[in-house]
Design a protein around this motif. Structure first.
Motif, short mmCIF file in Angstrom:
data_model
loop_
_atom_site.label_atom_id
_atom_site.label_comp_id
_atom_site.label_asym_id
_atom_site.label_seq_id
_atom_site.Cartn_x
_atom_site.Cartn_y
_atom_site.Cartn_z
N UNK A 1 46.90 35.17 36.04
CA UNK A 1 48.13 36.11 36.42
C UNK A 1 48.49 35.60 38.21
N UNK A 2 49.92 36.41 38.13
CA UNK A 2 50.85 36.47 39.32
C UNK A 2 49.98 38.01 39.90
N UNK A 3 49.49 38.90 39.14
CA UNK A 3 48.72 40.24 39.12
C UNK A 3 47.04 39.42 40.34
N UNK A 4 46.60 38.67 39.37
CA UNK A 4 45.07 37.83 40.08
C UNK A 4 45.05 37.41 41.18
N UNK A 5 46.02 36.04 41.34
CA UNK A 5 46.76 35.60 42.85
C UNK A 5 46.46 36.35 43.44
N UNK B 1 48.93 44.14 40.76
CA UNK B 1 47.53 43.40 40.84
C UNK B 1 47.17 43.72 39.44
N UNK B 2 47.67 44.53 38.71
CA UNK B 2 47.74 45.08 37.39
C UNK B 2 48.45 44.04 36.54
N UNK B 3 49.59 43.24 37.15
CA UNK B 3 50.29 42.75 36.49
C UNK B 3 51.26 43.71 34.94
N UNK B 4 51.53 44.64 35.78
CA UNK B 4 52.62 46.17 35.58
C UNK B 4 53.87 45.43 35.62
N UNK B 5 53.61 45.75 36.51
CA UNK B 5 55.58 44.89 37.11
C UNK B 5 55.14 44.04 38.26
#
Length: 404
Positions: free
Chosen positions: A2-6, A36-40
Motif C-alpha cells: 500500500x501507499x502507507x507501507x511504501x 503509514x497505516x493507510x487511514x488517510x
C-alpha cells in the motif's frame, strides 16, 4: 504494497523517525502515522515533498511505477571516448587539408571532414534526445500521478458532500414517509387526480394535514383521518409542472414540505416521426428554377402515450405526413392508424412519391408529421429540416414548433 507501507519503507531507508519526517514535511507525527497505516492519504504537495526527500518519483510512492536507477545527466566514458576520437580525426583531416595542393584532395578531405562532423553531431543529438525523452517521460508520469491523486480526492469529496446533503435533507424533512400516485387524467375536463399520503415524523393529537397542488393556480384538499397517517385525493388543473406539498398544522403553527414536482402531465402523449430513406447530410435535391425536388420516401410516425395515467383515454384520430415549407403544408398525405396498441398508441405509415414544389431563398423545408388526438389537440414532430440559402440546401435544426 500500500501507499502507507511504501512511505514506511522509504522513511526507514532514510533512517528517519516519524517525528523527524513530520518535522521535514511540516506535519505532526500523528499525521505520518495515519499515512503509514493507510487511514488517510497525504495531500499532493506532501507527496511531492516526500518524493524529493526520498529521492524517488511520486509514482513509486503511489505504486504506479517501479524505482529506476538515476540516469546520468552527462555523457558516459564510452561516449566521451567516441567524441574525442571524432574530434582527433577532424583535426588530422583539417591539418592534411591545409597541406594539400590539389582541388581533388581538398574536396575529398572536405567531404570526409563534413562526414565526421555529421557523425559527431548525430552521436551528441542521439544522446540528447535519449536523455530528453527520459526526462519528458518522467514528467508525463509525474503529471499523470498527480492527476490520479487529484481525481481520487475530488471523487471522495463529492461523495462525502452528497452524503452530507442527504443527511441534512433527511433531518429537515417533516415526513417519515410519503407517497404520490397518479389516479386519473380527464383530458376533456383538463384535470388530473393524485392520491397523496404522508406520515409526520412527530405526531401530536389534534394535528391536521392539508395537501396542496400549485401550477397555474393553487388547489387544496384537507387530509382524511385523525393521523398519524394522512391521505387524500386531490384533483387539480392539468399543467406541465405541478408542485405537490403537504402542510401540517399544530395549533397555530403551520409547517409545509414539498413532496414532488410532477412534469409533463399536460402533454402525456408524444409523436415520433422517422424517415426510412432521408439523408441527414443531403436531405434532397438542390433547388433548380425555384423547385425543391425529392425522390420516393417511406415515412413512419408513432403516436404513443408515455404517461400511464392516460390509459386508453387518448388516441390519435389521424395524421398528416409530408413536406412543410415554413410550417405550412407543401406536399402531404393523410394517414389513418396502421396499428393500434392496447396502450392507446398508434402507428402511421405513408410512402411519399417523387415530388417537386416551389421554394424561395430563406425558406425552411421540413419533413414531418402532424397528428390530431380525440381532443382536437395537435402534436408535431420532424426528423429533419433544411433551409434554402444561396441556391443550396443546408441542414438546420427543425423550428421550435416542431419540437415535443
Amino acid at each position: 504494497m500500500t501507499v502507507g507501507e511504501r512511505i514506511t519503507q522509504h522513511r526507514k531507508n532514510q533512517q528517519l523517525s516519524q517525528e523527524s519526517l513530520g518535522e521535514a514535511l511540516g506535519v505532526s507525527r500523528q499525521a505520518i502515522s495515519k499515512w503509514e497505516s493507510d487511514a488517510t492519504l497525504p495531500e499532493v504537495e506532501k507527496l511531492v515533498a516526500m518524493s524529493r526527500l526520498f529521492h524517488v518519483p511520486v509514482g513509486v510512492l503511489l505504486g504506479v511505477e517501479e524505482a529506476q536507477p538515476e540516469e546520468p545527466s552527462q555523457l558516459d566514458e564510452r561516449q566521451l571516448a567516441m567524441v574525442e576520437e571524432i574530434v582527433s580525426r577532424y583535426l588530422n583531416v583539417r591539418e592534411g587539408a591545409q597541406k594539400s595542393q590539389t582541388a581533388r584532395q581538398n574536396r575529398k578531405q572536405g567531404l570526409f571532414a563534413l562526414a565526421v562532423l555529421m557523425l559527431a553531431c548525430a552521436v551528441l543529438l542521439g544522446a540528447y534526445r535519449n536523455l530528453k525523452w527520459k526526462i519528458d517521460g518522467m514528467g508525463d508520469e509525474f503529471r499523470e500521478n498527480i492527476e490520479r491523486v487529484k481525481s481520487s480526492v475530488e471523487i471522495q469529496m463529492d461523495s462525502l458532500a452528497g452524503r452530507v446533503e442527504d443527511i441534512l435533507r433527511a433531518q429537515n424533512q417533516l415526513t417519515a414517509v410519503y407517497a404520490v400516485e397518479r389516479e386519473a387524467v380527464d383530458v376533456g375536463a383538463d384535470t388530473i387526480t393524485f392520491r397523496l399520503s404522508a406520515t409526520p415524523k412527530t405526531f401530536e393529537p389534534g394535528m391536521k394535514a392539508t395537501f396542496v397542488a400549485e401550477s397555474s393556480g393553487t388547489t387544496e384538499q384537507a387530509a382524511q383521518g385523525e393521523g398519524p397517517d394522512f391521505s387524500a385525493e386531490l384533483t387539480c388543473p392539468l399543467s406541465d409542472s405541478i408542485a405537490l406539498s403537504v402542510c401540517f398544522q399544530r395549533g397555530e403553527t403551520l409547517e409545509t414540505q414539498l413532496l414532488e414536482v410532477v412534469t409533463g402531465a399536460e402533454r402525456g402523449t408524444m409523436l415520433y416521426c422517422s424517415s426510412a430513406s432521408y439523408d441527414r447530410e443531403r436531405p434532397g435535391g438542390v433547388p433548380e428554377g425555384g423547385l425543391f425536388c425529392i425522390g420516393r420516401n417511406e415515412v413512419g410516425a408513432s403516436f404513443s402515450l408515455y404517461d400511464p395515467a392516460y390509459s386508453d383515454a387518448v388516441y390519435a384520430q389521424g395524421a398528416e405526413i409530408g413536406y412543410f415549407v415554413n410550417s405550412k403544408p407543401a406536399f402531404t398525405m393523410e394517414a389513418g392508424p396502421a396499428v393500434t396498441f392496447s396502450s392507446g398508441g398508434d402507428d402511421f405509415e405513408v410512402i411519399l412519391p417523387e415530388t417537386c414544389f416551389p421554394v424561395e431563398e430563406g425558406d425552411i423545408i421540413v419533413l414531418g408529421a402532424v397528428a390530431t388526438d380525440n381532443f382536437s389537440r395537435q402534436f408535431r414532430w420532424a426528423p429533419w429540416a433544411c433551409q434554402v440559402k444561396e441556391g443550396e440546401l443546408r441542414v438546420v435544426e427543425p423550428p421550435a414548433e416542431w419540437a415535443q
